[in-house]
Design a protein around this motif. Sequence first.
Motif, PDB file in Angstrom:
ATOM      1  N   LYS A 212       0.709  -0.874   0.064  1.00 10.17           N
ATOM      2  CA  LYS A 212       0.222   0.120   0.087  1.00 10.17           C
ATOM      3  C   LYS A 212       0.668   1.310  -0.383  1.00 10.17           C
ATOM      4  CE  LYS A 212      -4.331  -1.637   2.074  1.00 10.17           C
ATOM      5  NZ  LYS A 212      -5.121  -1.895   3.368  1.00 10.17           N
ATOM      6  N   MET A 213       2.342   1.299   0.933  1.00 11.46           N
ATOM      7  CA  MET A 213       2.756   2.048   0.930  1.00 11.46           C
ATOM      8  C   MET A 213       3.472   3.146  -0.444  1.00 11.46           C
ATOM      9  SD  MET A 213       2.639   3.525   4.011  1.00 11.46           S
ATOM     10  CE  MET A 213       2.520   3.633   5.896  1.00 11.46           C
ATOM     11  N   LYS A 214       4.202   1.452  -0.746  1.00 10.89           N
ATOM     12  CA  LYS A 214       4.539   1.885  -2.928  1.00 10.89           C
ATOM     13  C   LYS A 214       3.014   2.140  -3.345  1.00 10.89           C
ATOM     14  CE  LYS A 214       4.443  -2.248  -4.669  1.00 10.89           C
ATOM     15  NZ  LYS A 214       3.561  -1.679  -6.236  1.00 10.89           N
ATOM     16  N   ASN A 215       2.308   1.455  -3.254  1.00 11.57           N
ATOM     17  CA  ASN A 215       1.392   2.085  -4.420  1.00 11.57           C
ATOM     18  C   ASN A 215       0.932   4.078  -3.994  1.00 11.57           C
ATOM     19  OD1 ASN A 215       1.116  -0.187  -5.621  1.00 11.57           O
ATOM     20  ND2 ASN A 215      -0.569  -0.635  -4.969  1.00 11.57           N
ATOM     21  N   GLN A 216       1.219   3.765  -2.802  1.00  5.03           N
ATOM     22  CA  GLN A 216       0.838   5.903  -2.829  1.00  5.03           C
ATOM     23  C   GLN A 216       1.557   6.896  -3.008  1.00  5.03           C
ATOM     24  OE1 GLN A 216      -1.532   7.576  -0.483  1.00  5.03           O
ATOM     25  NE2 GLN A 216      -3.286   5.504  -0.546  1.00  5.03           N
ATOM     26  N   ARG A 217       3.562   5.590  -3.563  1.00  7.90           N
ATOM     27  CA  ARG A 217       3.986   6.639  -4.178  1.00  7.90           C
ATOM     28  C   ARG A 217       4.570   6.863  -2.886  1.00  7.90           C
ATOM     29  NH1 ARG A 217       3.778   5.786  -9.156  1.00  7.90           N
ATOM     30  NH2 ARG A 217       1.893   5.421 -10.041  1.00  7.90           N
ATOM     31  N   VAL A 218       4.881   7.262  -1.715  1.00  8.14           N
ATOM     32  CA  VAL A 218       6.353   7.746  -0.804  1.00  8.14           C
ATOM     33  C   VAL A 218       7.449   7.501  -1.426  1.00  8.14           C
ATOM     34  CG1 VAL A 218       4.490   6.732   1.632  1.00  8.14           C
ATOM     35  CG2 VAL A 218       6.211   5.539   0.450  1.00  8.14           C
ATOM     36  N   ASP A 219       7.697   8.578  -0.981  1.00 11.78           N
ATOM     37  CA  ASP A 219       9.216   9.076  -1.238  1.00 11.78           C
ATOM     38  C   ASP A 219       9.849   7.837  -0.137  1.00 11.78           C
ATOM     39  OD1 ASP A 219       8.842  10.257  -3.346  1.00 11.78           O
ATOM     40  OD2 ASP A 219       8.894  12.664  -1.782  1.00 11.78           O
ATOM     41  N   GLY A 220       9.956   7.134   0.865  1.00 10.15           N
ATOM     42  CA  GLY A 220      10.794   6.556   1.201  1.00 10.15           C
ATOM     43  C   GLY A 220      10.280   5.982   2.468  1.00 10.15           C
ATOM     44  N   LEU A 221      11.065   4.887   3.310  1.00  9.33           N
ATOM     45  CA  LEU A 221       9.968   4.487   4.106  1.00  9.33           C
ATOM     46  C   LEU A 221      10.846   3.894   5.420  1.00  9.33           C
ATOM     47  CD1 LEU A 221       7.338   3.025   4.354  1.00  9.33           C
ATOM     48  CD2 LEU A 221       8.505   0.536   3.084  1.00  9.33           C
TER      49      LEU A 221
ATOM     50  N   GLU B 271      12.406  -5.985   0.008  1.00  9.37           N
ATOM     51  CA  GLU B 271      13.914  -5.575  -1.449  1.00  9.37           C
ATOM     52  C   GLU B 271      13.219  -5.287  -2.525  1.00  9.37           C
ATOM     53  OE1 GLU B 271      15.037 -10.158  -1.154  1.00  9.37           O
ATOM     54  OE2 GLU B 271      16.295  -9.753   0.934  1.00  9.37           O
ATOM     55  N   LYS B 272      11.212  -5.975  -2.758  1.00 10.87           N
ATOM     56  CA  LYS B 272      11.126  -5.321  -4.373  1.00 10.87           C
ATOM     57  C   LYS B 272      11.195  -3.707  -3.904  1.00 10.87           C
ATOM     58  CE  LYS B 272       8.347  -9.207  -4.257  1.00 10.87           C
ATOM     59  NZ  LYS B 272       7.136  -9.838  -4.017  1.00 10.87           N
ATOM     60  N   LEU B 273      11.377  -3.288  -2.801  1.00 13.71           N
ATOM     61  CA  LEU B 273      10.715  -1.554  -2.980  1.00 13.71           C
ATOM     62  C   LEU B 273      12.275  -0.828  -4.245  1.00 13.71           C
ATOM     63  CD1 LEU B 273       9.967  -0.887  -0.064  1.00 13.71           C
ATOM     64  CD2 LEU B 273       9.178  -1.097  -1.594  1.00 13.71           C
TER      65      LEU B 273
ATOM     66  N   ASN C 277      12.945   2.122  -6.263  1.00 13.92           N
ATOM     67  CA  ASN C 277      13.827   3.651  -6.016  1.00 13.92           C
ATOM     68  C   ASN C 277      13.022   4.188  -3.635  1.00 13.92           C
ATOM     69  OD1 ASN C 277      15.582   3.232  -8.033  1.00 13.92           O
ATOM     70  ND2 ASN C 277      14.161   4.438  -9.781  1.00 13.92           N
ATOM     71  N   ILE C 278      12.495   2.844  -3.883  1.00 20.62           N
ATOM     72  CA  ILE C 278      12.141   3.306  -2.765  1.00 20.62           C
ATOM     73  C   ILE C 278      12.974   3.085  -2.203  1.00 20.62           C
ATOM     74  CG2 ILE C 278       9.766   3.683  -1.005  1.00 20.62           C
ATOM     75  CD1 ILE C 278       8.124   3.045  -3.645  1.00 20.62           C
ATOM     76  N   PRO C 279      13.476   4.136  -0.553  1.00 18.85           N
ATOM     77  CA  PRO C 279      15.004   3.740   0.050  1.00 18.85           C
ATOM     78  C   PRO C 279      13.835   3.585   1.411  1.00 18.85           C
ATOM     79  CG  PRO C 279      14.431   6.086  -0.333  1.00 18.85           C
ATOM     80  CD  PRO C 279      13.283   5.755  -0.905  1.00 18.85           C
ATOM     81  N   VAL C 280      14.166   2.041   1.835  1.00 20.61           N
ATOM     82  CA  VAL C 280      13.970   2.163   3.224  1.00 20.61           C
ATOM     83  C   VAL C 280      14.880   2.167   4.527  1.00 20.61           C
ATOM     84  CG1 VAL C 280      12.956  -0.198   4.640  1.00 20.61           C
ATOM     85  CG2 VAL C 280      12.627   0.560   2.284  1.00 20.61           C
TER      86      VAL C 280
END
Length: 338
Positions: free
Chosen positions: A114-123, A138-140, A144-147
């Motif tokens: 859900k966070m990916k679909n919300q297009r957050v810049d990072g997590l 790892e899929k993030l 290009n979504i840093p964790v």
Amino acid sequence: MQSKPTTIKEIARILNISPSSVSRGLHDHPSIGAVTKEKIKQLAKSLNYEPNNAAILFQKGKTYTIGVILPELSEYFFSVAISAIEDEAIKKNYTVIFAQSHDHYEQEVKLVEKMKNQRVDGLLVSISKETSRFDHFEKLNSFNIPVVFFDRIPPLKNVHYVACSLESATVKAVNYLLKKGHRSIGMINGPSTLYASEERKDGYMRAIAFNRLKFDPSLVVNCDLTEQGTIDAAGQFLNHKRKPTAIVVFNDYVALFLIRHFKKLNVINDYDIVSYSNLPIISYLDNSPIASVEQYPYLQGQKAANILLDLIHSPNSENRAYYNTIVESDLIINEVKE
């Protein structure tokens, strides 16, 4: 009924010009004449036009939001960490989206998606007690979504994290009990899936070995951090041939479960208890842990947020070093019971 928000296309239709001209006029582009620019702005004002910031940010490739996934928002540690994360995010004009895994792996996986679909810049993430696989994080990488992990971190090398020095904290806790004269010390640890549980056990073993005592694996019991799990773990000590006189427990919540159980059995005065988290409430208890490890949640949240924001704004680099930040802990001694 409330009318729909005015769009650039509507302004363009009324003025009989292109939407791109309206957009340039609203942004004072030099290609738009002064008269046309004034007409555009006056009409936009009369129609209560407001720019679609989400669309603008999407075009820029950023949403200026960061996601945070935690086990439980109601826990004191995480509520303090949240304050730090919000404070740092606001400084950089970021919005924070919070979500709870409730310590369930499947829920955590869904929230990451859900966070990916919300297009957050990072997590920012503190993993659930059930999490032993990490491919959902790892899929993030492909998006290009840093964790950045904090507090509860995965046992992986190539990740960014902020954590407390739990191994050294446990050494301090066990040494404190040994100095008080205890020689049979039990440990109610967390689930074996948590790296934090392994750190606590390693610290326990280090302290025992340093003091030239024999390590008894049966004195280290894992539990699921629930009240019943704590009671079950305590039962193993009550019936142990080397009945411990002191117990190190995973956190203050487990300590509260244990204290309530021991009070019901009228054996609370037979044990010294040391825990982790240093919740403010324990200082008000009649039978409190005699010491608790301060893990500095605000500092952990602050450092994790700043690392994430740095990753978001720094250029991509395959040779970038991973942030591995350790926050030193302190053993806070409470009033010793007589």
